[in-house]
Motif scaffolding. Structure first.
Motif, PDB file in Angstrom:
ATOM      1  N   GLY A  42      63.898 -72.301   6.783  1.00 51.52           N
ATOM      2  CA  GLY A  42      62.836 -72.717   5.860  1.00 51.52           C
ATOM      3  C   GLY A  42      61.600 -71.843   5.909  1.00 51.52           C
ATOM      4  O   GLY A  42      60.771 -71.900   4.994  1.00 51.52           O
ATOM      5  N   ALA A  43      61.461 -71.049   6.958  1.00 57.84           N
ATOM      6  CA  ALA A  43      60.275 -70.197   7.093  1.00 57.84           C
ATOM      7  C   ALA A  43      60.354 -69.020   6.132  1.00 57.84           C
ATOM      8  O   ALA A  43      61.419 -68.430   5.935  1.00 57.84           O
ATOM      9  N   THR A  44      59.244 -68.670   5.528  1.00 58.93           N
ATOM     10  CA  THR A  44      59.204 -67.532   4.606  1.00 58.93           C
ATOM     11  C   THR A  44      58.080 -66.584   5.016  1.00 58.93           C
ATOM     12  O   THR A  44      57.123 -66.980   5.699  1.00 58.93           O
ATOM     13  N   ILE A  45      58.213 -65.345   4.582  1.00 57.89           N
ATOM     14  CA  ILE A  45      57.170 -64.352   4.837  1.00 57.89           C
ATOM     15  C   ILE A  45      55.858 -64.793   4.185  1.00 57.89           C
ATOM     16  O   ILE A  45      54.778 -64.596   4.748  1.00 57.89           O
ATOM     17  N   LYS A  65      62.019 -61.204   9.520  1.00 62.92           N
ATOM     18  CA  LYS A  65      62.054 -62.551  10.090  1.00 62.92           C
ATOM     19  C   LYS A  65      62.615 -62.570  11.501  1.00 62.92           C
ATOM     20  O   LYS A  65      62.036 -63.179  12.407  1.00 62.92           O
ATOM     21  N   ALA A  66      63.728 -61.912  11.728  1.00 62.81           N
ATOM     22  CA  ALA A  66      64.347 -61.936  13.055  1.00 62.81           C
ATOM     23  C   ALA A  66      63.441 -61.269  14.088  1.00 62.81           C
ATOM     24  O   ALA A  66      63.299 -61.759  15.220  1.00 62.81           O
ATOM     25  N   GLN A  67      62.816 -60.157  13.693  1.00 64.87           N
ATOM     26  CA  GLN A  67      61.898 -59.475  14.610  1.00 64.87           C
ATOM     27  C   GLN A  67      60.687 -60.343  14.907  1.00 64.87           C
ATOM     28  O   GLN A  67      60.235 -60.434  16.052  1.00 64.87           O
ATOM     29  N   LEU A  68      60.158 -60.984  13.873  1.00 65.88           N
ATOM     30  CA  LEU A  68      59.006 -61.848  14.067  1.00 65.88           C
ATOM     31  C   LEU A  68      59.337 -63.005  14.998  1.00 65.88           C
ATOM     32  O   LEU A  68      58.517 -63.403  15.831  1.00 65.88           O
ATOM     33  N   PHE A  69      60.548 -63.537  14.863  1.00 67.78           N
ATOM     34  CA  PHE A  69      60.942 -64.629  15.743  1.00 67.78           C
ATOM     35  C   PHE A  69      61.020 -64.139  17.187  1.00 67.78           C
ATOM     36  O   PHE A  69      60.548 -64.810  18.111  1.00 67.78           O
ATOM     37  N   SER A 113      59.459 -73.979  29.926  1.00 70.38           N
ATOM     38  CA  SER A 113      60.099 -74.861  28.944  1.00 70.38           C
ATOM     39  C   SER A 113      59.068 -75.493  28.018  1.00 70.38           C
ATOM     40  O   SER A 113      59.331 -75.694  26.830  1.00 70.38           O
ATOM     41  N   GLN A 114      57.888 -75.801  28.553  1.00 66.20           N
ATOM     42  CA  GLN A 114      56.827 -76.382  27.727  1.00 66.20           C
ATOM     43  C   GLN A 114      56.397 -75.404  26.637  1.00 66.20           C
ATOM     44  O   GLN A 114      56.188 -75.799  25.486  1.00 66.20           O
ATOM     45  N   ARG A 115      56.277 -74.125  26.996  1.00 61.66           N
ATOM     46  CA  ARG A 115      55.840 -73.122  26.032  1.00 61.66           C
ATOM     47  C   ARG A 115      56.957 -72.703  25.081  1.00 61.66           C
ATOM     48  O   ARG A 115      56.741 -72.518  23.887  1.00 61.66           O
ATOM     49  N   LEU A 116      58.165 -72.554  25.615  1.00 60.42           N
ATOM     50  CA  LEU A 116      59.268 -72.001  24.828  1.00 60.42           C
ATOM     51  C   LEU A 116      60.132 -73.048  24.135  1.00 60.42           C
ATOM     52  O   LEU A 116      60.894 -72.718  23.232  1.00 60.42           O
ATOM     53  N   GLY A 117      60.015 -74.294  24.578  1.00 60.95           N
ATOM     54  CA  GLY A 117      60.905 -75.330  24.068  1.00 60.95           C
ATOM     55  C   GLY A 117      61.015 -75.432  22.558  1.00 60.95           C
ATOM     56  O   GLY A 117      62.120 -75.422  22.006  1.00 60.95           O
ATOM     57  N   PRO A 118      59.883 -75.517  21.833  1.00 66.99           N
ATOM     58  CA  PRO A 118      59.963 -75.646  20.372  1.00 66.99           C
ATOM     59  C   PRO A 118      60.673 -74.461  19.710  1.00 66.99           C
ATOM     60  O   PRO A 118      61.508 -74.647  18.814  1.00 66.99           O
ATOM     61  N   LEU A 119      60.369 -73.241  20.154  1.00 67.99           N
ATOM     62  CA  LEU A 119      61.030 -72.069  19.578  1.00 67.99           C
ATOM     63  C   LEU A 119      62.490 -71.983  20.030  1.00 67.99           C
ATOM     64  O   LEU A 119      63.343 -71.501  19.278  1.00 67.99           O
ATOM     65  N   GLN A 120      62.780 -72.460  21.241  1.00 66.20           N
ATOM     66  CA  GLN A 120      64.157 -72.440  21.715  1.00 66.20           C
ATOM     67  C   GLN A 120      65.037 -73.335  20.853  1.00 66.20           C
ATOM     68  O   GLN A 120      66.177 -72.999  20.545  1.00 66.20           O
ATOM     69  N   ARG A 121      64.499 -74.474  20.446  1.00 75.95           N
ATOM     70  CA  ARG A 121      65.258 -75.371  19.578  1.00 75.95           C
ATOM     71  C   ARG A 121      65.564 -74.695  18.237  1.00 75.95           C
ATOM     72  O   ARG A 121      66.691 -74.787  17.734  1.00 75.95           O
ATOM     73  N   VAL A 122      64.572 -74.007  17.681  1.00 75.05           N
ATOM     74  CA  VAL A 122      64.789 -73.273  16.431  1.00 75.05           C
ATOM     75  C   VAL A 122      65.861 -72.204  16.634  1.00 75.05           C
ATOM     76  O   VAL A 122      66.742 -72.025  15.781  1.00 75.05           O
TER      77      VAL A 122
END
Length: 216
Positions: A42-45, A65-69, A113-122
């Protein structure tokens, strides 16, 4: 007559370089927020550009997108990571007492895990449909496994590991224990505090991996 060659000098502006660095950081931070809010698909530039307050061209100048992630995930890990070249992790591995080693390691990985958790789920959700993210997830899991093996090897030097558990199995158990999903499930889903998770995290590691006398 000998020809005179003019040497071209590259002009560097510290102010310009600092502005470019800040713009890049703003784009990466905005990308992380948008990926968490909207998911990878769902994320867009355009959303990232609007969140960062820059143009689409500026965002593309930082990456696709992949690089930004990948950049956003790396930035989230700046407070500490489980890579072998991280000073904090190396300091933990040097702790001579296995119980204290696991206690500090639990606090270290809970913070990650606190810092990375949300992005890890994505990342886990998107890896099945994007080859670049699939490679990133595979590399992240390999890094966690190597981290677990390093901790087990350090604890084994002290002779404190459970004798009825093979070191390879112990590393697998620890790898499972430090998955960011555990933090997400207990803190975000079940409402545990960070401190409660950290305490459980340490107790579970010590009970599962050390001889009873060492875990007491």
């Amino acid at each position: 007559m000998a020809s005179v060659k003019k040497t071209q000098r590259t002009y560097r502006s510290p102010l310009r370089e600092e502005a470019a660095r800040r713009t890049r950081e703003a784009v990466v931070d905005a990308a992380g927020e948008v990926f968490v809010d909207a998911g990878y698909a769902g994320a867009t530039i355009e959303q990232i550009a609007a969140r960062a307050g820059v143009s689409r061209q500026t965002v593309f100048g930082v990456g696709g997108k992949a690089q930004l992630f990948a950049f956003a995930r790396r930035r989230a890990a700046e407070g500490g990571s489980v890579s072998a070249n991280n000073e904090g992790f190396r300091r933990i591995l040097a702790i001579p007492d296995a119980q204290r080693l696991l206690g500090e390691f639990s606090a270290f990985t809970a913070a990650i895990s606190q810092r990375l958790g949300p992005l890890q789920r994505v990342l886990e959700q998107a890896a099945g449909s994007d080859p670049e993210l699939a490679q990133l997830l595979e590399a992240a899991q390999e890094e966690l496994l190597e981290c677990a093996r390093g901790v087990i090897a350090a604890a084994a030097v002290e002779g404190s590991l459970r004798r009825d558990v093979h070191p390879g199995v112990a590393a697998d158990m620890l790898w499972l224990q430090i998955q960011p999903a555990n933090y997400r499930l207990l803190v975000e889903e079940r409402g545990w505090s960070h401190r409660a998770f950290e305490q459980w995290h340490a107790a579970a590691m010590i009970a599962a991996l050390l001889e009873p006398g060492e875990a007491g």
